[in-house]
Design a protein around this motif. Structure first.
Motif, PDB file in Angstrom:
ATOM      1  N   ARG A 154       4.885  37.950  -6.836  1.00  0.00           N
ATOM      2  CA  ARG A 154       4.934  36.574  -7.323  1.00  0.00           C
ATOM      3  C   ARG A 154       4.991  36.502  -8.845  1.00  0.00           C
ATOM      4  N   ASP A 155       4.364  37.456  -9.517  1.00  0.00           N
ATOM      5  CA  ASP A 155       4.350  37.445 -10.990  1.00  0.00           C
ATOM      6  C   ASP A 155       4.684  38.851 -11.480  1.00  0.00           C
ATOM      7  N   PRO A 156       5.969  39.189 -11.564  1.00  0.00           N
ATOM      8  CA  PRO A 156       6.346  40.566 -11.952  1.00  0.00           C
ATOM      9  C   PRO A 156       5.928  40.925 -13.370  1.00  0.00           C
ATOM     10  N   ALA A 157       5.588  39.960 -14.209  1.00  0.00           N
ATOM     11  CA  ALA A 157       5.270  40.264 -15.606  1.00  0.00           C
ATOM     12  C   ALA A 157       3.911  40.938 -15.769  1.00  0.00           C
ATOM     13  N   VAL A 158       3.009  40.807 -14.803  1.00  0.00           N
ATOM     14  CA  VAL A 158       1.672  41.372 -14.948  1.00  0.00           C
ATOM     15  C   VAL A 158       1.685  42.830 -14.533  1.00  0.00           C
ATOM     16  N   SER A 159       0.690  43.565 -15.007  1.00  0.00           N
ATOM     17  CA  SER A 159       0.560  44.984 -14.657  1.00  0.00           C
ATOM     18  C   SER A 159      -0.180  45.126 -13.332  1.00  0.00           C
ATOM     19  N   ALA A 160      -0.166  46.340 -12.806  1.00  0.00           N
ATOM     20  CA  ALA A 160      -0.854  46.587 -11.533  1.00  0.00           C
ATOM     21  C   ALA A 160      -2.360  46.398 -11.677  1.00  0.00           C
ATOM     22  N   GLU A 161      -2.921  46.808 -12.854  1.00  0.00           N
ATOM     23  CA  GLU A 161      -4.364  46.629 -13.056  1.00  0.00           C
ATOM     24  C   GLU A 161      -4.729  45.154 -13.111  1.00  0.00           C
ATOM     25  N   THR A 162      -3.897  44.353 -13.758  1.00  0.00           N
ATOM     26  CA  THR A 162      -4.166  42.916 -13.821  1.00  0.00           C
ATOM     27  C   THR A 162      -4.071  42.280 -12.441  1.00  0.00           C
ATOM     28  N   ALA A 163      -3.075  42.685 -11.657  1.00  0.00           N
ATOM     29  CA  ALA A 163      -2.935  42.151 -10.311  1.00  0.00           C
ATOM     30  C   ALA A 163      -4.153  42.512  -9.459  1.00  0.00           C
ATOM     31  N   TYR A 164      -4.636  43.745  -9.584  1.00  0.00           N
ATOM     32  CA  TYR A 164      -5.818  44.145  -8.806  1.00  0.00           C
ATOM     33  C   TYR A 164      -7.050  43.358  -9.250  1.00  0.00           C
ATOM     34  N   SER A 165      -7.151  43.084 -10.551  1.00  0.00           N
ATOM     35  CA  SER A 165      -8.283  42.290 -11.045  1.00  0.00           C
ATOM     36  C   SER A 165      -8.234  40.872 -10.496  1.00  0.00           C
TER      37      SER A 165
END
Length: 468
Positions: free
Chosen positions: A241-252
């Motif tokens: 949904r938000d490709p601009a964020v990193s994997a760590e941010t998505a997990y947070s």
């Protein structure tokens, strides 16, 4: 965020806009603006200046504000509304001055009306849907992020409904304490509270059994928080949904949303308990107010009390029937030339004399109707005791791990209680709260010959029990 809101708000509105709500004549101003807004809604081309002045003048006369004449007071109020930005004056082609209500004023008046006349409270099935969704393990594992977001939104709406119910009960409590007569007291209790809250949303809240369901929902969220596969799916959905964020941010974000969901689930029970306390307080205060009004406002009650006090004074130790011929001075009742309806004897109710009848003996053998009635009572008692919670506990004891399967031939039945547990499983196999499945081969393959298992002198058609 607050600084941005204040800057944008006061850039759009004048400083005097909200001042009409906090001055000495605020009641007059609010009623006058309400009347002007309703008149402007019915006149798209605008309200004439003289008509608007007459509307405000009527409100001034109704409020009886100030010592100056109503016309002067209305003209001053209308000029103040224009200065504050509530209305605008336009010069028409025919040199007639037209008054228009400002859009910002219309939006504010709609908000004030919603605050003054709250809408009826309701308790929908949002909280129950959250508990049902979290109990459905298969759907939760298939689309965990969508289910979690839906549950969080429903929880916020459900808690808002509970708080609205709490405020509505507080409002009815204030109305009950301010009721000056018994009629208004009973009207608030039966016509308003019972109809809108007691028999509607509060009854739905009690039937929903939220404390039991929420405990299961919290355990489901805890299990979801340690499920690596589900966490990975939610992280991937956030990244999609938000490709601009990193994997760590998505997990947070996933972890924060799960923590928010747990906090929302924990906040439901305290609010529901507060609703229960408010309801109990309303009932207690309604009864106290009813008794107080009975003591202070009932004229007939005082007259009847004075009559019986005089009756006790003149006839202490005697029956009422013995005093019928005495010329005792009793308080006059509001009946024409009468002291009591039907005489003093009407206060005495004679005992009824019944003849002794023969006792009909009972038959030694029960009839077919009596056996059928007893069987129906036993069936009713079994249905009441064989609950889905009992079936779930039985399956969890047999199959500790999720996804495990067991044939009915392998199920150990040692006593009648175990047989009742098995019957509960079969009764509630298709219930929404059941955490197991029952598969019967005869239902999937009509050509298959049914097989039976002998259990405690019973024949049970073979089936497969699996835990969800």
């Amino acid at each position: 965020m607050n600084a941005q809101l204040s800057t944008a708000l006061f850039r759009e509105l004048r400083p005097e806009f909200f001042r009409v709500l906090c001055v000495e004549d605020s009641r007059l101003y609010v009623d006058a603006l309400d009347a002007l807004e309703r008149a402007a809604a019915d006149a798209p081309r605008g309200v004439g200046r003289e008509d608007a002045l007459a509307i405000v003048e009527r409100e001034v006369e109704r409020h009886s504000a100030g010592e100056v004449t109503a016309r002067e007071r209305a003209r001053a109020a209308l000029d103040y509304f224009e200065t504050a930005g509530w209305i605008e004056t336009e010069q028409g082609n025919d040199w007639q001055r037209l008054v228009h209500f400002h859009p910002n004023g219309q939006a504010t008046m709609q908000t004030l009306r919603r605050l003054a006349f709250p809408e009826g409270v309701a308790f929908s099935d949002k909280l129950v849907n959250v508990c049902t969704t979290l109990a459905n393990v298969d759907a939760l594992r298939a689309e965990p992020w969508a289910q979690v977001e839906t549950c969080a939104a429903n929880l916020q709406a459900g808690v808002a409904e509970l708080r609205g119910m709490q405020k509505a009960i507080e409002r009815h409590t204030r109305q009950q304490l301010a009721a000056p007569t018994l009629r208004e007291n009973l009207s608030v209790l039966f016509d308003q509270f019972a109809e809108r809250i007691g028999h509607a949303c509060y009854a739905e809240l009690v039937r929903s059994r939220l404390p039991l369901r929420l405990a299961e929902a919290r355990r489901a969220v805890s299990v979801l928080g340690v499920d690596a596969e589900a966490l990975g799916k939610m992280q991937a959905e956030v990244l999609r949904r938000d490709p601009a964020v990193s994997a760590e941010t998505a997990y947070s974000r996933v972890r924060l949303r799960l923590e928010e969901l747990e906090q929302l689930l924990e906040s439901v029970v305290p609010v529901a308990d507060a609703v229960d306390r408010r309801t109990a307080e309303f009932t207690r205060r309604s009864l106290a107010r009813f008794r107080y009004l009975q003591e202070t406002t009932s004229e007939s009650r005082a007259q009847v009390q004075a009559f019986f006090e005089a009756l006790n004074l003149h006839g202490a130790g005697r029956r009422v029937a013995e005093m019928d011929d005495e010329a005792a001075e009793f308080p006059a009742l509001r009946l024409h030339d009468a002291r009591l309806m039907a005489g003093l004897e009407s206060l005495y109710t004679p005992r009824l004399q019944r003849g002794v009848g023969e006792i009909a003996p009972l038959d030694e053998e029960a009839s077919d109707d009596e056996r059928d009635a007893a069987l129906r009572r036993v069936q009713s008692a079994l249905r009441d005791s064989l609950t889905v919670a009992r079936a779930n506990r039985f399956v969890e004891a047999l199959l500790p791990e999720r996804g495990a399967r067991m044939s009915s031939a392998e199920i150990p039945l040692r006593c009648d209680d175990d047989l009742a547990d098995l019957i509960a499983c079969l009764l509630h196999a298709r219930a929404a709260d059941a955490r197991y499945r029952v598969e019967v081969p005869a239902t999937t393959d009509e050509s298959a010959v049914p097989e039976f298992d002998a259990k405690l002198n019973r024949r049970i058609e073979r089936f497969t029990l699996s835990r969800r």
